[in-house]
Write an enzyme that holds these catalytic residues in place. Sequence first.
Site, short mmCIF file in Angstrom:
data_model
loop_
_atom_site.label_atom_id
_atom_site.label_comp_id
_atom_site.label_asym_id
_atom_site.label_seq_id
_atom_site.Cartn_x
_atom_site.Cartn_y
_atom_site.Cartn_z
CD GLU A 13 -3.60 -5.34 -2.05
OE1 GLU A 13 -4.04 -4.32 -1.17
OE2 GLU A 13 -3.00 -6.67 -1.03
CD GLN A 38 5.17 -6.33 4.02
OE1 GLN A 38 6.33 -5.76 4.21
NE2 GLN A 38 4.39 -5.77 3.90
CD GLU A 80 0.85 -7.53 -0.65
OE1 GLU A 80 0.18 -8.15 -0.23
OE2 GLU A 80 1.02 -6.69 -1.12
CG ASN A 109 -2.14 -1.09 0.88
OD1 ASN A 109 -2.56 -1.80 0.14
ND2 ASN A 109 -2.12 -1.36 2.22
#
Length: 497
Positions: free
Chosen positions: A172, A348, A291, A71
Amino acid sequence: MKADFKVNINDVIGKIDPRMWGSLVEQLGRGVYTGIYQPNHPTADENGCRQDVIAAIKELNVPVIRYPGGNFVSGYNWEDGVGPQDKRPVRLDLAWKTIENNQFGLHEFMNWVQKINANADMAINLGTRGIDAARNLVEYCNFPKGTYWSDLRIKNGQTEPFNIKLWSLGNEMDGDWQIGHKTAEEYGRLAHETAKAMKIVDPSIELIACGSSSHTMATFGKWEETVLDHVYDDVNYLSLHQYYDNNEHNIKKFLGFSVDFDNFINDVVAICDAVKARKHKNKTMYLAMDEWNVWYHSKDADAKADPWQIAPHLLEDHYNFADALVVGAMAMVLINHADRVKIGCLAQLVNVIAPIMTNTEGEPSVWLQSIFYPFMQVSNYAQGEALKVEANCKSYTVENMTVPYISSSAVYNSDKNELVLFIENKSDQESQFNYELTSCTDVSLVDATQFCGYDLKQTNEDQAMQLEKLSKIKVAANSIAGKLGPYSWNMIRLSAN
């Protein structure tokens, strides 16, 4: 409980791209600051990178790192992270409501990537920015010299181009939580024009377009179709993201999410192939699961965190043994889709929903989470060709998912003449297994390990978890049989001729 498997070395799903076992580093929480970068730490090298963290990452053998988000990238000005550190601006990061001081930027990242023997997947901002910033970044990174941006790179200390070959077109963008969220039509048009400009600067780069953030999105399916209508000729990969949680405290459902994960990939493959047929294309669209992980433990704490801090504790899930079983099962699904999924990023890497955790001072300076162990084994040993596995095993049904109690994937590494079997027991019973190995004249055991014997809620702050020898097995010329512990992740390596 018993499971029978058949594996034929010649029955190949597809070549496993080494980039399947990549990861993600985002300017989020302590992922960078006090994670991979902490100049005042006793182990810090001359560039401020923590060498204790580098050593742990090297055990994972990650080949590609997606950066700087996540993000974060949708509000990021890449120019803030280059040039003298004392002249870099301090900004508000709207994605995570933190303060970003930009002491770690492009040059620091590329220097660190080399230290861990990985390559970069550079994400660009298609939230608040677009074509101009993206083409300038490619010029800065990849053009040799003699232009404004390439000469600025040289001025900033990097004479040779970074030569980054993999790029993500935003992050995203289907999600309203994203800064600069767009409709599929808006994103598709912007991604097409941005890709076009980037490839004029460097025609050799590969590009990843944003797919759905999960298959539960209201726009799932239509998003993929619309975006691919615009970018099918421009990009090499379509991204997928997927996280799972156990908020319902339903272990059978939680362990069964690997079936949902498999269905998600199948659905996206079908959509890509439908667009391919409708557009009369010869090109096959590959996927980037850039992800994937378990994520839920830290969300309550994150909701209470004070905003506008530098490197606060955010998304610091402490993973339990059940989480490791889910990560292992998801990894096996990726192996079984090696024909179409070519890039993966466990999200992550350090501190933020991560296999590796750090303490800023004291001991242990670095500690490994439960999910570290299955991921470490696939990243090191799931190299080569993914093989089809015929299975005969009992299953259970939970919320329309039919879940085998024992699941497996198989990989053949022709360079080493090694057959690697990954097996997970999702039952609470010791279970028997048997493999019939066809097209093998002779096999012998190289190694067999199990990750087993822990309470499902046990975490690993005390570093008590470890891989142990799987001893209850019998190897014949072209078969292998044995017993699996209840709730266990297992790996068997065989020399195969």
